[in-house]
Design a protein around this motif. Structure first.
Motif: not given
Length: 83
Positions: A26-32, A57-58, A63-70
């Motif tokens: 659950g450490e999403f910032s560091q995971a990112r 997504q979590q 915005d980042s999610s859509m760019r990365l998916l594309e």
């Protein structure tokens, strides 16, 4: 863990694995940060895209999610993780 990254800061698999573990905790910032670093080192790993997409997504970063998916869809058109 940081010791290994200091020895070889370009070890993509290390950064992928560390990012996945941090996301699980659950450490999403560091995971990112870890997964973005892995992606910058070598964008040829679809699992890095998939893991980073989950982190975005979590975090609610649509915005980042859509760019990365594309980007993932263009790079890996046959990968079912990126419909």
């Amino acid at each position: 863990m940081l010791f290994r990254s200091q020895l070889n800061p370009t070890d993509v698999r290390y950064w992928q694995n560390l990012g996945a573990v941090l996301a699980e905790k659950g450490e999403f910032s560091q995971a990112r940060s870890c997964l973005e670093h892995a992606l910058a080192l070598d964008p040829g790993h679809p699992t890095t895209y998939a893991n980073l997409l989950k982190v975005y997504q979590q975090m609610g970063d649509q915005d980042s999610s859509m760019r990365l998916l594309e980007e993932a869809q263009k790079r890996f058109p046959k990968d079912k993780r990126f419909p």
